[in-house]
Enzyme design. Sequence first.
Site, PDB file in Angstrom:
ATOM      1  N   THR A   5      32.849  21.891  49.017  1.00  0.00           N
ATOM      2  CA  THR A   5      33.883  21.787  48.051  1.00  0.00           C
ATOM      3  C   THR A   5      34.923  22.804  49.090  1.00  0.00           C
ATOM      4  OG1 THR A   5      32.794  22.076  45.739  1.00  0.00           O
ATOM      5  CG2 THR A   5      34.810  22.981  45.814  1.00  0.00           C
ATOM      6  N   ALA A  35      29.198  19.549  60.767  1.00  0.00           N
ATOM      7  CA  ALA A  35      27.301  19.669  60.352  1.00  0.00           C
ATOM      8  C   ALA A  35      27.426  20.164  59.051  1.00  0.00           C
ATOM      9  CB  ALA A  35      26.823  20.841  60.816  1.00  0.00           C
ATOM     10  N   GLY A 126      40.626  33.130  47.624  1.00  0.00           N
ATOM     11  CA  GLY A 126      41.532  31.656  47.580  1.00  0.00           C
ATOM     12  C   GLY A 126      43.008  31.612  48.492  1.00  0.00           C
ATOM     13  N   ILE A 128      45.270  32.749  48.081  1.00  0.00           N
ATOM     14  CA  ILE A 128      46.832  33.783  47.602  1.00  0.00           C
ATOM     15  C   ILE A 128      46.388  34.669  49.642  1.00  0.00           C
ATOM     16  CG2 ILE A 128      47.474  36.321  46.931  1.00  0.00           C
ATOM     17  CD1 ILE A 128      45.547  35.381  44.303  1.00  0.00           C
ATOM     18  N   GLY A 179      33.202  24.138  38.007  1.00  0.00           N
ATOM     19  CA  GLY A 179      33.880  24.585  39.503  1.00  0.00           C
ATOM     20  C   GLY A 179      33.817  25.941  39.827  1.00  0.00           C
ATOM     21  N   ASP A 193      30.421  39.543  43.493  1.00  0.00           N
ATOM     22  CA  ASP A 193      31.435  38.916  44.436  1.00  0.00           C
ATOM     23  C   ASP A 193      32.989  38.708  44.416  1.00  0.00           C
ATOM     24  OD1 ASP A 193      32.706  35.165  45.544  1.00  0.00           O
ATOM     25  OD2 ASP A 193      33.929  35.814  43.419  1.00  0.00           O
ATOM     26  N   LYS A 197      34.521  40.842  47.508  1.00  0.00           N
ATOM     27  CA  LYS A 197      36.434  40.975  48.045  1.00  0.00           C
ATOM     28  C   LYS A 197      37.152  42.425  47.903  1.00  0.00           C
ATOM     29  CE  LYS A 197      36.372  35.828  45.778  1.00  0.00           C
ATOM     30  NZ  LYS A 197      35.880  36.145  44.810  1.00  0.00           N
TER      31      LYS A 197
HETATM   32  N1  HSE Z   1      33.063  32.026  42.476  1.00  0.00           N
HETATM   33  C1  HSE Z   1      34.333  32.424  42.704  1.00  0.00           C
HETATM   34  C2  HSE Z   1      35.814  32.750  41.659  1.00  0.00           C
HETATM   35  C3  HSE Z   1      35.095  31.958  43.570  1.00  0.00           C
HETATM   36  O1  HSE Z   1      35.288  32.730  40.616  1.00  0.00           O
HETATM   37  O2  HSE Z   1      36.433  33.306  41.927  1.00  0.00           O
HETATM   38  C4  HSE Z   1      35.801  32.248  44.162  1.00  0.00           C
HETATM   39  O3  HSE Z   1      35.390  33.111  46.064  1.00  0.00           O
END
Ligand code: HSE
Length: 428
Positions: A5, A35, A126, A128, A179, A193, A197
């Site tokens: 993506t 790659a 992302g 920002i 997605g 996640d 961050k």
């Molecule tokens: N899975 C992450 C989200 C994607 O939902 O924010 C971006 O890091």
Amino acid sequence: MGIGTVGGGTFAVLARNQEEITRRAGRPIHITVVADKDRARAEAVTGGKARLIEDALAIVGDPDVDVVVELIGGNTVARDLVLRAIGNGKHVVTANKALIATHGNEIFTRAREQGVMVAFEAAVAGGIPIIKALRESLAANRVQWLAGIINGTCNFILTEMRNHGREFAEALRDAQARGYAEADPTFDIEGIDAAHKLTILASIAFGIPLQFDKVHVEGITGVAREDVVNAEALGYRVKLLGIARRSEEGIELRVHPTLIPERRLIANVDGVMNAVLVRGDAVGPLLFYGAGAGAEPTASAVVADLVDVARALTADPQHRVPHLAFQPDAMSNVSILPMERVVTAYYLRITALDKPGVLADITRILADSGISIEAIRQREPAEGEQHLPIILLTQCVREQAVNDALAKIEALQSVKGKVTRLRLETLA
Ligand code: HSE
């Protein structure tokens, strides 16, 4: 390395805006080799405009490559590839939050030794530009705290629960179909996640080493639709926040579902969008808002990093912006506070028997623990209903006091099951 993506978005943006990017960077940026194990996908994206290989190891050893863009993600092969690329004197651009949060200290040390850059704007929120803003634009400030909606999947699920009354599992399936979610959605819904961050943001905000293992992490799997509805009735929204705050005693690093007053701008960040609220002592509060995931928003950050690297290629490594904002020999070793010592307000949902004295027992325990009640809500029982939810909002109190009080409340005969506890932040 990796043309899924984000890789696909990066290829498309570089191709589409090539002329302007060259004018900005001062030299053209060519993707010479790609790659990816999925050759058909790589062919479809590149359309014959780059050499395709399956083994990324060949890229990190290729003498003709100046900059390696790591978009494989995760913590399997990425660490080895990035360290090898650095060892071979190549600059690295990565969107890999897990890699930076868990191996960043080692990676940056190696990069300094080799005099190469490692850029990672795309790893947090992302599109920002929050890394650059914190690291460069806010350099005058002592950052006091930051709070971010930094996982789009969780924000989408919570928004769907509030706006459309959807159940958790159904909203998650939708987020996966669109997605937004990671390959393993556990990373999203369990808060991991967001914790990756937050680890990165906190280091840059406070000049502390990356300490992912010290983050208190709670995801959104314990948030019921009724909590979202109750919060709404009391004037709050439920958001998964990553919070980093300086206090007298240390630094708080925590990810958890949080009630925020609905009048705050950040409370109105809905769907898959991300936002980071930063408070600096000089600038006051700043809110950064935008797309936190997706092909081209994330590519926007990857390509900006590529331009930065291209511009700085000839700069003396000593004079480049430090990876974590502060000079490496000036990092602070201030400790991260254990969650028990954090002070915050709470939303409590207690399921209790509908009979005289039950509320008095509960409020007595809270009073004995020094916990002051700010709001209370209980609806009328439906016909034949024996247990009822009692909703309480508390004033700010130390987490340890709440832990002790909840243990006593849960032990009451009249109380059923575990108490649901969500933190509440005014973000004032
Ligand atoms: N899975 C992450 C989200 C994607 O939902 O924010 C971006 O890091």
